[in-house]
Motif scaffolding. Structure first.
Motif, short mmCIF file in Angstrom:
data_model
loop_
_atom_site.label_atom_id
_atom_site.label_comp_id
_atom_site.label_asym_id
_atom_site.label_seq_id
_atom_site.Cartn_x
_atom_site.Cartn_y
_atom_site.Cartn_z
N UNK A 1 0.83 -1.17 0.12
CA UNK A 1 0.03 0.24 0.16
C UNK A 1 0.77 1.40 -0.06
N UNK A 2 1.73 1.43 0.56
CA UNK A 2 2.88 2.47 0.91
C UNK A 2 3.62 2.55 -0.56
N UNK B 1 1.03 4.23 -2.56
CA UNK B 1 0.63 5.58 -2.08
C UNK B 1 1.65 6.35 -2.76
N UNK B 2 3.26 5.92 -2.38
CA UNK B 2 4.02 6.75 -2.81
C UNK B 2 4.33 7.17 -4.36
N UNK C 1 1.70 7.13 -6.40
CA UNK C 1 0.59 8.03 -6.89
C UNK C 1 1.10 9.51 -6.36
N UNK C 2 1.83 9.61 -5.12
CA UNK C 2 2.20 10.92 -4.88
C UNK C 2 3.41 11.55 -5.65
#
Lengths: 156, 286
Positions: free
Chosen positions: B74-75, B78-79, B81-82
Motif C-alpha cells: 500500500x505504501x 501511495x508513494x 501516486x504521490x
C-alpha cells in the motif's frame, strides 16, 4: 447503452470515497511514511557522525597509547640508568667502606702490636730489672732507674 | 448451426444486460437503477477504503518499525501516486493526491472484475434467482460517467475557486483567438466560447468512454471466447474435437487474460493521470 439513477449513486459513492481517502487514508499513510523517512535520514546521519567520531576516537586513542608507550620506554630507561647508578654507587661505597675497614683493622693491628710491644718491652724491662735485682741482690730503685729502664725498653 | 444462433445471441445479450429494477427502454431514465453496478461499486469501494484504512491505522502506529507485507504494498502505491501527482501539479491543493489514489485503486478494482471468469458470478447469481449480473462496473456507462463527471465538476469548481468566475469565463471566451482591437476581440468571443466549450466538455466524455471502451471490449473478448464451447457444453467432452475446443478456449482465455491485465492497469493509470492533469490545469493561470 443507457443512463440512469446509477450515475447519481455512483457520483455520490465516489464523492464519499474521495472524502474518506482524503480524511483518513492519505494523510495517515503518507504522514507516517514521511516521518519514517525523516527518522531514517536522521539515523543515517547520526550513524555517519558516530562513525566519524569513532574514527577520531580511535586515532586519539592510538596517539595516547603511542605517547604512553614512549613515556614508559623513557621511564624504564631512566629506571635502568638509575638502578645502574645506584648499583655503581653502592659498589663504590662498599669498596670504600671495605678499604676503610681494612685500613682501620690494619691500624688497630698496628696499634695493638705496638701496645703489645710496649707491654712486652715493659715486662721485659721489669723482668730484666727483677733479674738484675736478683743478680745484684738488691732492690733497684725503680724510680731512680726508670729513665734507664725505659731507654733500655725502647732498645728492645 | 442455424438453430444454435439464437442461443449464441441470447448468451451474449445475457452478458450485456444489467440487473435492474425494471427494463430500461429509453436512453436516459432516472427511475432505473443498475443494482449490480451499484453493488459491486460499493463492494469494491469498501474493499479499497477498508484495506487502506487498515494499513493507515497500522502505519500511524508504527513509525519506528519497517513496513511489512500488505503495508509495504500500500505504501508503495501511495508513494507512486504521490510522485505522479508531484510531477504534474506543484500547488498546495490537498485533494488532488487522495483523489488520484482513489481513482487509480477504484478503477483498477472495477477493471479487475473483468478477470473473474465471465460466467462464474452470473451463474452463481442465477442459483439465487437473479436473472442477470454484470460484475464489471467500468463496463457500465453510469459507472464510468459517474467518475468522469465528478472529476469534471471538481475541475469547474477549482477553476472558479482559483481564477474567480470572471477568470473562468475569460478562459472560456478569450482563447485561443485574441486581439488588441476591442471590436475584433468581441467578434472572437463567441468563436472562442464554442471552441473552448467543446474542449471542456470533451474531457469528461473522452475520459469516461476511453475506459468504458477498453474494458467493454475486453469483456466482450472473454464472452466470445466462452462461445467456443457454448454449443457443446459437457457433451462436447465425448469427442476429441470437443476437448480440442475446450483446450483452445482455455489457452486463448489465459493469453487474453494476461494481456488484459496490462490493459486494466494502463486504463486505471490513464484515468488517474488525466484526472491529475485536468485538475492541475484548473489551478493554472493563463
Amino acid at each position: 447503452m443507457h443512463v440512469n439513477l446509477t450515475l447519481v449513486i455512483q457520483m455520490a459513492v465516489f464523492a464519499v470515497l474521495i472524502w474518506f481517502t482524503m480524511k483518513f487514508v492519505w494523510p495517515m499513510i503518507l504522514g507516517p511514511m514521511q516521518e519514517r523517512e525523516r527518522r531514517i535520514a536522521q539515523g543515517l546521519a547520526a550513524a555517519g557522525k558516530g562513525e566519524e567520531e569513532l574514527e577520531r576516537a580511535r586515532a586519539s586513542a592510538e596517539s595516547i597509547l603511542r605517547e604512553a608507550r614512549e613515556r614508559a620506554g623513557v621511564i624504564v630507561e631512566q629506571a635502568q640508568r638509575g638502578a645502574t647508578e645506584i648499583l655503581d654507587h653502592a659498589r663504590s661505597a662498599a669498596t670504600q667502606e671495605g678499604q676503610r675497614l681494612v685500613a682501620a683493622a690494619h691500624e688497630q693491628i698496628e696499634f695493638d702490636a705496638a701496645r703489645a710491644k710496649e707491654q712486652l718491652r715493659q715486662q721485659v724491662g721489669a723482668i730484666a730489672v727483677a733479674a738484675a735485682a736478683k743478680l745484684l741482690e738488691r732492690e733497684i730503685d725503680a724510680r731512680a732507674h726508670e729513665a734507664l729502664l725505659s731507654e733500655f725498653a725502647a732498645q728492645l | 448451426m442455424a438453430a444454435a444462433k439464437p442461443q449464441i445471441g441470447g448468451y451474449i445479450l445475457e452478458h450485456l444486460t444489467f440487473l435492474t429494477n425494471k427494463p430500461q427502454t429509453s436512453l436516459v431514465n432516472f427511475t432505473v437503477i443498475d443494482y449490480d453496478t451499484v453493488f459491486f461499486s460499493v463492494l469494491l469501494a469498501v474493499l479499497f477504503a477498508g484495506s487502506f484504512y487498515w494499513v493507515a491505522r497500522r502505519a500511524s502506529g508504527s513509525v519506528n518499525s519497517a513496513p511489512r507485507g500488505f503495508q509495504s504494498f500500500v505504501e508503495m502505491i501511495v508513494e507512486w501516486v504521490d510522485s505522479q501527482v508531484r510531477d504534474v501539479y506543484h500547488g498546495t491543493n490537498r485533494l488532488i493526491a487522495p483523489l488520484a489514489l482513489t481513482i487509480f485503486c477504484w478503477v483498477y478494482l472495477f477493471n479487475f472484475m473483468d478477470l473473474v471468469p465471465v460466467d462464474l458470478l452470473p451463474d452463481l447469481a442465477k442459483t439465487v434467482g437473479l436473472a442477470h449480473l454484470k460484475v464489471v462496473p467500468s463496463t457500465d456507462l453510469n459507472g464510468v460517467f459517474g467518475l468522469s463527471l465528478t472529476v469534471f465538476l471538481l475541475t469547474i469548481f477549482y477553476s472558479i475557486k482559483v481564477k474567480g468566475p470572471l477568470g473562468f469565463l475569460g478562459e472560456l471566451t478569450l482563447h485561443p483567438f485574441s486581439s488588441k482591437n476591442k471590436l475584433v476581440q468581441a467578434l472572437f468571443v463567441p468563436v472562442n466560447f464554442v471552441l473552448e466549450s467543446v474542449t471542456l466538455l470533451a474531457r469528461p466524455v473522452s475520459l469516461a468512454l476511453r475506459l468504458f471502451g477498453n474494458i467493454f471490449a475486453g469483456e466482450m473478448i472473454f464472452v466470445l471466447l466462452a462461445l467456443l464451447t457454448l454449443e457443446h457444453s459437457y457433451a462436447g467432452l465425448a469427442s476429441l474435437s470437443g476437448w480440442g475446443l475446450m483446450f483452445l478456449q482455455a489457452l486463448l482465455t489465459f493469453v487474453w487474460g494476461v494481456f488484459h491485465l496490462l490493459i486494466i492497469t494502463i486504463q486505471a493509470f490513464i484515468f488517474m493521470v488525466l484526472t491529475i492533469v485536468y485538475l492541475a490545469m484548473a489551478h493554472e493561470h493563463h
